[in-house]
Design a protein around this motif. Structure first.
Motif, PDB file in Angstrom:
ATOM      1  N   THR A   1       1.010   6.878  -6.458  1.00 12.44           N
ATOM      2  CA  THR A   1      -0.176   7.637  -6.860  1.00 12.44           C
ATOM      3  C   THR A   1       0.007   9.125  -6.593  1.00 12.44           C
ATOM      4  O   THR A   1      -0.321   9.966  -7.439  1.00 12.44           O
TER       5      THR A   1
ATOM      6  N   GLY B   1       1.955   1.886  -3.472  1.00  5.65           N
ATOM      7  CA  GLY B   1       0.835   2.393  -4.247  1.00  5.65           C
ATOM      8  C   GLY B   1       0.491   3.833  -3.913  1.00  5.65           C
ATOM      9  O   GLY B   1       0.251   4.649  -4.809  1.00  5.65           O
ATOM     10  N   VAL B   2       0.470   4.169  -2.627  1.00  2.26           N
ATOM     11  CA  VAL B   2       0.117   5.531  -2.207  1.00  2.26           C
ATOM     12  C   VAL B   2       1.174   6.528  -2.680  1.00  2.26           C
ATOM     13  O   VAL B   2       0.855   7.581  -3.244  1.00  2.26           O
TER      14      VAL B   2
ATOM     15  N   SER C   1      -3.485  -1.107  -6.512  1.00  2.00           N
ATOM     16  CA  SER C   1      -2.283  -1.341  -5.698  1.00  2.00           C
ATOM     17  C   SER C   1      -2.611  -2.207  -4.487  1.00  2.00           C
ATOM     18  O   SER C   1      -1.859  -3.127  -4.144  1.00  2.00           O
TER      19      SER C   1
ATOM     20  N   LEU D   1      -5.156   3.391  -6.367  1.00  4.43           N
ATOM     21  CA  LEU D   1      -5.023   2.882  -4.999  1.00  4.43           C
ATOM     22  C   LEU D   1      -5.674   1.511  -4.848  1.00  4.43           C
ATOM     23  O   LEU D   1      -5.123   0.619  -4.174  1.00  4.43           O
TER      24      LEU D   1
ATOM     25  N   ALA E   1       0.828  -1.203   0.000  1.00  8.20           N
ATOM     26  CA  ALA E   1       0.000   0.000   0.000  1.00  8.20           C
ATOM     27  C   ALA E   1       0.863   1.254   0.000  1.00  8.20           C
ATOM     28  O   ALA E   1       0.517   2.259  -0.634  1.00  8.20           O
TER      29      ALA E   1
END
Length: 418
Positions: free
Chosen positions: A335, A331-332, A395, A392, A328
């Motif tokens: 992003t 992904g965060v 991910s 998100l 995560a």
């Protein structure tokens, strides 16, 4: 409040300290996954912003020629009791301008050249209330449309195709004709070119000619204007206002708003935009699912750590949470970086593109080919929010299998050869 150890370990594994070559390699793969997500998100934002910009630019130019709403009779004849209809339309709080018009198809000839055109009879004093045509026409061109003098204002491309300039004579051939003993003779009328307009929209610049409303009545043998054109405070409310007018105006009319008049074009743009969104989302999906291989490698590398945590009392859910946090985080961060990069380019594309064109000594949008010579951009929240959410979600979804696999590690087997 102490930070949960799952979060601490997940963040530590994301950074993947470079104590060993393997850890350094895993850190590199995490960085590549993060960069892939960022570039995918940025590409989505930039492309959709540019498409929005082109759509807005074309719409603005289109609405510089056409009105937000048109009210016409169903039989194509003059609109009866037009003053009462105009007064009723003005009662709507969204309406800011009303003007009569006459619309008909005809031929315009100059020597051996002949072009099919849309003739629009207008009131030069009221026309600026409903369109921006006076801003795109030659200075004072509309004021030269005097009833009885039979002047005409041509679209710039139409004037070029007929090889005419101000002061030249053109012949308007009206449909219908006159019945004589020798047969049906077309109705012809000489008009003087008093100016041109350049809306930037080829469809109208090459086929639209404007004459005075009273001259149009004489040529087309009408008792009055064939309709009303209406301008609104908010062009996006055109469909709702058109429905309200259809319900409140006395009589039966044909009411069209600008979205219905150009329904095919707007539908094509929306389909193209939707397909681009799907195609570019696949880039984000590929980058997001690179996390699967990254996390699988991390789980394999950290089997001993997982086994030790399990022997110290960590539950399978806690082990799974550690690797979910790691994925995560990638992904965060990816992003957020993509949003910053994409919005930075989208809001400054008018500076970036000219700089690239200058550096490469080229032009992406040659003015002699395209209607728009500058790259437009219009970032919209309705596009950006779904992009961020999808990135998100993808991910997070990519972390589920590797994390579940980590929670299934057997401590005895993992520590057997350590």
């Amino acid at each position: 409040m102490p930070i949960p150890y799952e979060l601490q370990l997940g963040w530590r594994y994301t950074r993947a300290g470079r104590a060993t070559r393997r850890n350094g390699f895993i850190s590199f793969i995490s960085g590549v996954s993060m960069l892939g997500i960022a570039l995918g998100v940025a590409a989505l934002i930039i492309v959709l912003s540019v498409m929005n910009g082109f759509q807005k630019e074309v719409t603005d130019r289109m609405l510089g020629v056409i009105s937000h709403i048109e009210i016409t009779s169903r039989d194509g004849q003059a609109l009866a009791d037009i003053d009462a209809i105009a007064a009723a339309a003005r009662k709507n709080t969204e309406v800011i301008g009303v003007a009569p018009f006459i619309a008909s198809q005809a031929l315009i000839a100059r020597g051996e050249d002949m072009k099919g055109t849309l003739i629009r009879g207008i009131d030069p004093k009221l026309e600026p209330q409903v369109t921006d045509i006076s801003m795109t026409a030659q200075k004072g061109a509309l004021d030269k449309l005097v009833p009885g003098q039979f002047g005409v204002v041509l679209g710039i491309e139409l004037a070029r195709s007929l090889y005419v300039r101000d002061g030249d004579q053109v012949t308007l051939i009206a449909p219908g004709g006159q019945v004589t003993p020798a047969g049906v003779v077309p109705r012809l009328k000489q008009f003087t070119v008093v100016g041109t307009f350049d809306s930037g929209h080829y469809e109208y610049d090459s086929a639209l000619a404007m004459i005075h409303e009273e001259d149009a009545q004489r040529v087309f043998r009408l008792d009055g204007p064939s309709g009303l054109r209406i301008k609104l405070k908010d062009l996006h409310q055109a469909r709702e206002v058109a429905d309200e007018l259809a319900a409140t105006l006395p009589g039966s009319f044909l009411i069209k708003d600008w979205t219905r008049q150009n329904k095919t074009w707007f539908a094509a743009v929306q389909v193209e935009k939707r397909m681009m969104f799907i195609i570019l989302t696949l880039i984000v999906a590929v980058a997001a699912f690179n996390l699967v291989s990254t996390l699988v490698m991390t789980v394999t590398d950290k089997r001993a750590d997982i086994a030790i945590l399990r022997t110290l009392g960590a539950s399978p859910k806690s082990i799974m949470a550690i690797f979910v946090v790691q994925g995560a985080m990638v992904g965060v961060i990816g992003t957020v970086l993509g949003l910053v990069l994409g919005l930075g380019v989208a809001y400054n594309i008018d500076v970036i593109v000219p700089a690239i064109e200058h550096a490469l000594h080229t032009s992406f949008l040659p003015q002699d080919i395209y209607l728009i010579s500058k790259m437009p951009s219009d970032p919209q929240q309705s596009d950006i929010m779904p992009i961020a959410i999808i990135s998100l979600v993808l991910s997070f979804a990519a972390t589920l299998y590797p994390s579940w696999r980590a929670s299934r590690v057997n401590p005895a087997e993992a520590l057997r050869y350590e």
